[in-house]
Design an enzyme around this catalytic site. Structure first.
Site, short mmCIF file in Angstrom:
data_model
loop_
_atom_site.label_atom_id
_atom_site.label_comp_id
_atom_site.label_asym_id
_atom_site.label_seq_id
_atom_site.Cartn_x
_atom_site.Cartn_y
_atom_site.Cartn_z
N ARG A 274 0.84 -1.20 0.00
CA ARG A 274 0.00 0.00 0.00
C ARG A 274 0.87 1.25 0.00
O ARG A 274 0.59 2.21 -0.71
CB ARG A 274 -0.94 0.00 1.21
CG ARG A 274 -1.99 -1.08 1.18
CD ARG A 274 -2.89 -1.04 2.40
NE ARG A 274 -3.73 0.14 2.44
CZ ARG A 274 -4.51 0.48 3.47
NH1 ARG A 274 -4.51 -0.27 4.56
NH2 ARG A 274 -5.28 1.55 3.42
N CYS B 128 -1.52 5.82 9.44
CA CYS B 128 -1.86 4.59 8.71
C CYS B 128 -2.88 4.96 7.64
O CYS B 128 -2.70 5.95 6.94
CB CYS B 128 -2.41 3.54 9.68
SG CYS B 128 -3.81 4.12 10.65
#
Length: 278
Positions: A177, A235
């Protein structure tokens, strides 16, 4: 008090002040809780209790913090008092909403808060008693606070710190990611330019348990080149970032800033640059 508690330690707690919170997430999570949970555990919902989504995730991200009054009501409804010893677990080794609940409770002023090492799976392996159905308990008086005690950073502060090279910004999402290979949740793949990647999963061993404080201390000291101060952790939406903050606290570091909006806010904000490493 250590921020991490083992299943065996939980089994040996004998106090009327103990409150266990089930912070599992996912599809049909409340029904799953009702079907089976650690005996006495009270359900806390990530989306309803640990966050308060706004109209536009470009301002606050997908899981912005709830208002202090709203969180105070949540704690009252859960029967939590200022003298409570709170243990939180989830079904993802403490890496998801349990860590977020720990951060919020600590930030609200609670000192006696711990995350169950290994989560629900470890509880099962260690023969902790389980139950089903709703738990009955009394509400507690409201606890009023004027502000969150632990440090947070806004998007603008993250941007300013990176421009001035005055803080290390850590992206704890999975490496694919961060690199921008694909994005399973948010609208855009990639990462905040200048942020480094230390996946939160690296805080755990092969059994899904937290690494020892000594190993975590050595690991982060080396990764941060002996400069563990001035950290901002983020995050996707300010949830799993709390897992790394928990790990750092477990290792004896000062609790760093949490960028609550995280990638879900940055990637949606008009004009913000996106970096990829493909």
């Amino acid at each position: 008090m250590s921020p991490i508690i083992s299943p065996s330690e939980l089994k040996n707690i004998s106090t009327e002040n103990l409150i266990i919170l089930d912070a599992r997430t996912g599809k049909d999570v409340k029904q799953n809780y009702l079907e089976r949970h650690i005996i006495g555990a009270r359900f806390i919902d990530l989306d309803k209790d640990l966050a308060e989504a706004g109209e536009n995730a470009a301002f606050g991200g997908r899981h912005p913090l709830p208002g202090l009054e709203k969180f105070s009501e949540t704690l009252s409804n859960l029967g939590i008092t200022e003298n409570s010893h709170i243990v939180v677990y989830d079904d993802k080794n403490g890496s998801n909403a349990a860590a977020r609940a720990w951060w919020m409770l600590r930030s609200f002023g609670f000192d006696n808060v711990q995350v169950l090492d290994g989560g629900m799976q470890a509880a099962e392996k260690n023969n902790i008693e389980f139950s089903s159905g709703e738990e009955t308990f009394e509400k507690a008086p409201l606890i009023k606070k004027d502000n969150w005690n632990l440090p947070v950073s806004s998007l603008e502060e993250v941007e300013n710190e990176l421009e001035n090279n005055s803080s290390t910004v850590i992206d704890v999402r999975d490496a694919y990611r961060y690199r921008g290979e694909s994005e399973p949740i948010d609208l855009v793949a990639g990462h905040i330019p200048g942020a480094i990647n230390i996946p939160f999963s690296e805080n755990l061993d092969e059994n899904g348990l937290f690494l020892s404080p000594e190993i975590l201390k050595e690991k982060y000291t080396q990764l941060l080149q002996n400069k563990p101060e001035n950290l901002i952790i983020h995050c996707g939406s300010g949830v799993t970032a709390c897992h790394t903050i928990l790990a750092l606290a477990h290792a004896g570091f000062y609790i760093p800033d949490l960028y609550v909006g995280s990638w879900s806010e940055w990637s949606r904000r008009e004009g913000k640059e996106v970096a990829k490493e493909l």
